[in-house]
Design an enzyme around this catalytic site. Sequence first.
Site, PDB file in Angstrom:
ATOM      1  N   GLY A  42       6.554  -7.478  -6.659  1.00 36.76           N
ATOM      2  CA  GLY A  42       5.262  -6.860  -6.405  1.00 36.76           C
ATOM      3  C   GLY A  42       4.264  -7.309  -7.456  1.00 36.76           C
ATOM      4  O   GLY A  42       4.263  -8.467  -7.883  1.00 36.76           O
ATOM      5  N   CYS A  43       3.428  -6.394  -7.895  1.00 37.50           N
ATOM      6  CA  CYS A  43       2.382  -6.697  -8.869  1.00 37.50           C
ATOM      7  C   CYS A  43       2.953  -7.364 -10.114  1.00 37.50           C
ATOM      8  O   CYS A  43       3.778  -6.785 -10.813  1.00 37.50           O
ATOM      9  CB  CYS A  43       1.673  -5.398  -9.256  1.00 37.50           C
ATOM     10  SG  CYS A  43       0.562  -5.557 -10.658  1.00 37.50           S
ATOM     11  N   PHE A  44       2.504  -8.582 -10.406  1.00 38.94           N
ATOM     12  CA  PHE A  44       3.058  -9.272 -11.575  1.00 38.94           C
ATOM     13  C   PHE A  44       2.635  -8.631 -12.891  1.00 38.94           C
ATOM     14  O   PHE A  44       3.305  -8.801 -13.908  1.00 38.94           O
ATOM     15  CB  PHE A  44       2.766 -10.776 -11.570  1.00 38.94           C
ATOM     16  CG  PHE A  44       1.374 -11.233 -11.208  1.00 38.94           C
ATOM     17  CD1 PHE A  44       0.248 -10.468 -11.451  1.00 38.94           C
ATOM     18  CD2 PHE A  44       1.204 -12.475 -10.604  1.00 38.94           C
ATOM     19  CE1 PHE A  44      -1.030 -10.920 -11.122  1.00 38.94           C
ATOM     20  CE2 PHE A  44      -0.067 -12.947 -10.269  1.00 38.94           C
ATOM     21  CZ  PHE A  44      -1.185 -12.162 -10.530  1.00 38.94           C
ATOM     22  N   CYS A  46       2.994  -5.638 -13.543  1.00 38.72           N
ATOM     23  CA  CYS A  46       4.024  -4.637 -13.824  1.00 38.72           C
ATOM     24  C   CYS A  46       5.385  -5.241 -14.113  1.00 38.72           C
ATOM     25  O   CYS A  46       6.283  -4.538 -14.588  1.00 38.72           O
ATOM     26  CB  CYS A  46       4.152  -3.681 -12.639  1.00 38.72           C
ATOM     27  SG  CYS A  46       2.635  -2.762 -12.266  1.00 38.72           S
TER      28      CYS A  46
END
Length: 211
Positions: A42-44, A46
């Site tokens: 998902g969000c890099f 994070c």
Amino acid sequence: MTRFQLFRTLYQPLTLCVIAVAGLASTPLHAQPNAEATFAGGCFWCMEPPYDKQPGVSATISGYMGGELENPSYEQISRGGTGHVEVVQISYDDSQISYEQLLEIFWRNIDPFAVDRQFCDSGDQYRSAIFYHSEEQRKLAEASKADMEARFGQAIATEITPASEFWEAEEYHQDYYQKNPLRYRFYRLSCGRDNRLEEVWGEEAGGPIFE
């Protein structure tokens, strides 16, 4: 709404400050990375923090992998349809931390059951994936995924695929959680990431720190 649109709506652009990283001067000169690992969770933004904390990890770089578009931009990726996925590429010293340990951290920072999404971010650009760089990594990744399926008794959506061209993301994405801690915490909280990780992993959420 992508997180880019969310922040454009809620905030005026801020000048990014340079982050001074304490302790660099004390890093042994001989401690050089000799291996790479690439994960999509998902969000890099994070996916960098859990690896930055690990001894033996020398760098985490946010970027894009999996598509055929040359030198893609965040705006292109966030619209979807390019085949790329947001990834974090990790440089590490495998005499200090193993690939198996990196996999342990990976699983405990994703929702392994989500298809073409992670938490509040939806689309194939946010699918979870392990991109292997060698035959050994492939075997270890497949064994790890089989262990997860046995643990939960259901199919795991995470794909395992050969690493391809890695495109480094724009500079403002790198170390975003350090450069913009308030925005990062707001995004992470509003996305429900930690709540879902705790729901899936319990006390293991976030993964261990290997000494």
